[in-house]
Design a protein around this motif. Structure first.
Motif, PDB file in Angstrom:
ATOM      1  N   SER A  72       0.714  -1.190   0.004  1.00  0.00           N
ATOM      2  CA  SER A  72       0.127  -0.086  -0.072  1.00  0.00           C
ATOM      3  C   SER A  72       0.846   1.217  -0.069  1.00  0.00           C
ATOM      4  O   SER A  72       0.412   2.374  -0.700  1.00  0.00           O
ATOM      5  CB  SER A  72      -1.141   0.120   1.090  1.00  0.00           C
ATOM      6  OG  SER A  72      -0.322  -0.058   2.250  1.00  0.00           O
ATOM      7  N   LEU A  75       2.290   1.884  -3.272  1.00  0.00           N
ATOM      8  CA  LEU A  75       1.168   2.492  -4.241  1.00  0.00           C
ATOM      9  C   LEU A  75       0.974   3.832  -4.180  1.00  0.00           C
ATOM     10  O   LEU A  75       0.521   4.651  -5.107  1.00  0.00           O
ATOM     11  CB  LEU A  75       0.010   1.409  -4.092  1.00  0.00           C
ATOM     12  CG  LEU A  75      -0.085   0.063  -4.672  1.00  0.00           C
ATOM     13  CD1 LEU A  75      -1.255  -0.560  -4.429  1.00  0.00           C
ATOM     14  CD2 LEU A  75       0.270   0.093  -6.382  1.00  0.00           C
ATOM     15  N   PHE A  76       0.921   4.195  -2.616  1.00  0.00           N
ATOM     16  CA  PHE A  76       0.702   5.602  -2.479  1.00  0.00           C
ATOM     17  C   PHE A  76       1.782   6.581  -3.027  1.00  0.00           C
ATOM     18  O   PHE A  76       1.409   7.724  -3.411  1.00  0.00           O
ATOM     19  CB  PHE A  76       0.452   5.828  -1.017  1.00  0.00           C
ATOM     20  CG  PHE A  76      -0.722   5.080  -0.181  1.00  0.00           C
ATOM     21  CD1 PHE A  76      -1.517   4.833  -0.994  1.00  0.00           C
ATOM     22  CD2 PHE A  76      -0.637   4.806   1.153  1.00  0.00           C
ATOM     23  CE1 PHE A  76      -2.872   3.948  -0.334  1.00  0.00           C
ATOM     24  CE2 PHE A  76      -1.641   3.899   1.561  1.00  0.00           C
ATOM     25  CZ  PHE A  76      -2.800   3.617   1.056  1.00  0.00           C
ATOM     26  N   THR A  79       0.895   6.939  -6.698  1.00  0.00           N
ATOM     27  CA  THR A  79      -0.060   7.976  -7.077  1.00  0.00           C
ATOM     28  C   THR A  79       0.374   9.345  -6.626  1.00  0.00           C
ATOM     29  O   THR A  79      -0.043  10.374  -7.409  1.00  0.00           O
ATOM     30  CB  THR A  79      -1.343   7.495  -6.204  1.00  0.00           C
ATOM     31  OG1 THR A  79      -0.860   7.712  -4.680  1.00  0.00           O
ATOM     32  CG2 THR A  79      -1.885   6.113  -6.375  1.00  0.00           C
ATOM     33  N   ARG A  80       1.133   9.711  -5.612  1.00  0.00           N
ATOM     34  CA  ARG A  80       1.778  11.031  -5.347  1.00  0.00           C
ATOM     35  C   ARG A  80       2.411  11.245  -6.861  1.00  0.00           C
ATOM     36  O   ARG A  80       2.491  12.482  -7.158  1.00  0.00           O
ATOM     37  CB  ARG A  80       2.691  11.096  -4.097  1.00  0.00           C
ATOM     38  CG  ARG A  80       1.785  10.846  -2.838  1.00  0.00           C
ATOM     39  CD  ARG A  80       2.654  11.085  -1.867  1.00  0.00           C
ATOM     40  NE  ARG A  80       2.010  10.853  -0.576  1.00  0.00           N
ATOM     41  CZ  ARG A  80       2.047   9.637   0.198  1.00  0.00           C
ATOM     42  NH1 ARG A  80       3.014   8.717  -0.187  1.00  0.00           N
ATOM     43  NH2 ARG A  80       1.381   9.620   1.336  1.00  0.00           N
ATOM     44  N   VAL A  93      -4.601  12.103  -5.185  1.00  0.00           N
ATOM     45  CA  VAL A  93      -3.617  11.059  -5.003  1.00  0.00           C
ATOM     46  C   VAL A  93      -4.565  10.031  -4.175  1.00  0.00           C
ATOM     47  O   VAL A  93      -4.525   8.768  -4.395  1.00  0.00           O
ATOM     48  CB  VAL A  93      -2.631  11.625  -4.034  1.00  0.00           C
ATOM     49  CG1 VAL A  93      -1.870  10.479  -3.442  1.00  0.00           C
ATOM     50  CG2 VAL A  93      -1.536  12.144  -5.027  1.00  0.00           C
ATOM     51  N   ASN A  94      -5.426  10.573  -3.007  1.00  0.00           N
ATOM     52  CA  ASN A  94      -6.419   9.645  -2.559  1.00  0.00           C
ATOM     53  C   ASN A  94      -7.221   8.689  -3.319  1.00  0.00           C
ATOM     54  O   ASN A  94      -7.583   7.600  -3.192  1.00  0.00           O
ATOM     55  CB  ASN A  94      -7.226  10.435  -1.703  1.00  0.00           C
ATOM     56  CG  ASN A  94      -7.772   9.644  -0.395  1.00  0.00           C
ATOM     57  OD1 ASN A  94      -8.550   8.646  -0.573  1.00  0.00           O
ATOM     58  ND2 ASN A  94      -8.091  10.498   0.690  1.00  0.00           N
ATOM     59  N   ALA A  97      -5.213   6.386  -5.434  1.00  0.00           N
ATOM     60  CA  ALA A  97      -4.700   5.370  -4.323  1.00  0.00           C
ATOM     61  C   ALA A  97      -5.774   4.119  -4.469  1.00  0.00           C
ATOM     62  O   ALA A  97      -5.476   2.860  -4.301  1.00  0.00           O
ATOM     63  CB  ALA A  97      -4.289   6.033  -3.267  1.00  0.00           C
ATOM     64  N   THR A 115      -6.321   4.167   3.828  1.00  0.00           N
ATOM     65  CA  THR A 115      -6.102   5.547   3.397  1.00  0.00           C
ATOM     66  C   THR A 115      -6.511   6.469   3.986  1.00  0.00           C
ATOM     67  O   THR A 115      -6.065   7.510   4.212  1.00  0.00           O
ATOM     68  CB  THR A 115      -7.126   5.261   2.046  1.00  0.00           C
ATOM     69  OG1 THR A 115      -8.533   4.817   2.096  1.00  0.00           O
ATOM     70  CG2 THR A 115      -6.469   4.859   0.698  1.00  0.00           C
TER      71      THR A 115
END
Length: 422
Positions: A72, A75-76, A79-80, A93-94, A97, A115
């Motif tokens: 996770s 992956l975060f 996305t950022r 991003v949220n 993600a 999240t």
């Protein structure tokens, strides 16, 4: 039938857990009709004796292993690097993600918890309204049961006797469409409230984060390609996903130790039990409805109002949105599908399309009172009041309903990909 439904409503209103409420109301109806109570035990046992249901613990195990391996966080970071630089970047991003997480876990609760812990504090620290951050997190977590792998689609496919592989593939475009709608509403709110942009875009950072996350991104690819080539059934691909997650966590990233496996397996067992106990106790309840001719009565009621499939779908959307506010999603699927099958068959409504509609309806119920589990989970973790959450969630709830209507009346969104790979 009224006795059964009334007993269920009363038990749920006084706070009895869903599984026990289903079992209790079914037992009452069976006793009232003079049927031996052993029938209930037989139905409960038969309710979980199905090969496709083996996919549930295996997908849960795969998701637990992937989360334990630190997937996770990788992956975060990805996305950022992708969207963090635009206005309202952390909010976007949220959403992204949750798209990636949905392709790994298949559980809206797991994604919402992860999240909320990661993004809500960061968003608040960077000037975002806390209630907005929590509401967005809950709304974005609804993507998990739609984008494959999805436990709810496994249950629906088993109950409706529809190819789980086709359902998985059918969920891809609707999930991405809903994510795009959330991106749009976040962009509008970010501009209205003047939320800042994130860090400038960096190609080097994107390449680094992509390399770190590539193993996680391959998991949904394995699932879809496995189905497309006919290599795996739903249960077999769940086993492959669990094995893949084990290899990645233990041997690739080295973040999962063999000493961690007992706790991972225990968590998998708890999560599986919480799902399958509802599956089991829903079976006698659904049986009681069937012997009381609930499917035939519903068919007569709805077709008496209209036999136009588009009008019927609108009525079913309203019904599912309402029921989804009060009942556990898996219980709703198991109870309603046998009741709805004669209606869907008579009006020739595509069962794959309807499966996606049903899941979207039910996950919307997860962010609404009185029993919205995503609402309670995100508010509890972030310590946000339900009142503030309900005000902040309205734009997201509105866009989800609009997306539901588009998916309802543009069947190609759900049926395009399954049609191409047949």
């Amino acid at each position: 039938m009224l006795l059964t439904l009334g007993a269920l409503a009363v038990l749920l209103m006084i706070g009895v857990p869903t599984a026990y409420a289903l079992a209790g109301s079914a037992l009452l109806a069976i006793w009232w009709d003079g049927i031996p109570l052993t029938v209930a035990a037989q139905r409960i046992a038969a309710g979980v004796q199905s090969f496709p249901l083996l996919a549930i613990p295996l997908f849960i195990l795969a998701g637990t292993l992937m989360n334990a391996s630190g997937i996770s966080e990788r992956l975060f970071d990805l996305t950022r690097a992708l969207v963090g630089h635009i206005r309202g970047g952390l909010a976007q991003v949220n959403v992204l993600a949750n798209v990636f997480m949905a392709g790994v876990s298949g559980s809206s609760l797991a994604d919402a918890a992860a999240t909320t812990r990661v993004f809500v504090p960061q968003m608040v620290k960077n000037g975002y309204d806390k209630a907005f951050s929590v509401a967005l997190t809950a709304a974005a977590a609804t993507l998990a049961p739609i984008i494959p792998p999805s436990i709810l689609l496994v249950v629906y496919g088993w109950q409706a006797n529809v190819s789980i592989g086709s359902l998985f593939i059918a969920g891809i475009l609707p999930g991405l469409f809903i994510a795009a709608c959330l991106f749009g509403v976040v962009a509008v709110i970010a501009r209205v409230k003047g939320y800042a942009r994130g860090e400038p875009f960096s190609g080097a950072r994107l390449r680094t984060s992509f390399r770190q996350a590539i193993w996680a991104l391959l998991m949904p690819v394995i699932i879809v390609v496995g189905f497309r080539l006919g290599v795996f059934t739903a249960t077999e691909v769940a086993a492959v996903a669990a094995g893949y997650a084990f290899i990645v966590g233990v041997f690739v990233y080295g973040t999962v130790r063999f000493a961690d496996l007992p706790s991972i397996l225990a968590q998998t067992a708890r999560d599986t039990a919480s799902i399958l106990i509802i599956v089991a106790t829903s079976a006698p309840f659904a049986w009681v409805l069937s012997i009381n001719q609930a499917p035939q009565q519903l068919l007569q009621l709805i077709t008496g109002i209209s036999e136009n499939p588009w009008a019927v779908l609108l009525m079913l959307n309203v019904l599912l949105l309402f029921i989804g506010m009060f009942m556990e999603t898996i219980a709703v699927i198991i109870i309603l599908i046998p009741v709805l099958m004669p209606l869907l068959t008579t009006l020739q409504i595509d069962l794959v399309h309807f499966g996606i509609l049903m899941i979207v309806n039910l996950v919307i119920g997860q962010i609404t009172p009185p029993l919205g589990v995503l609402m309670y989970v995100t508010c509890a973790i972030s310590r946000t009041s339900l009142g503030r959450f309900l005000v902040a969630v309205m734009p997201f709830l509105g866009v989800l309903i609009v997306a539901l209507l588009v998916i309802t009346y543009v069947p190609a969104i759900s049926l395009l990909l399954p049609g191409l790979i047949r």
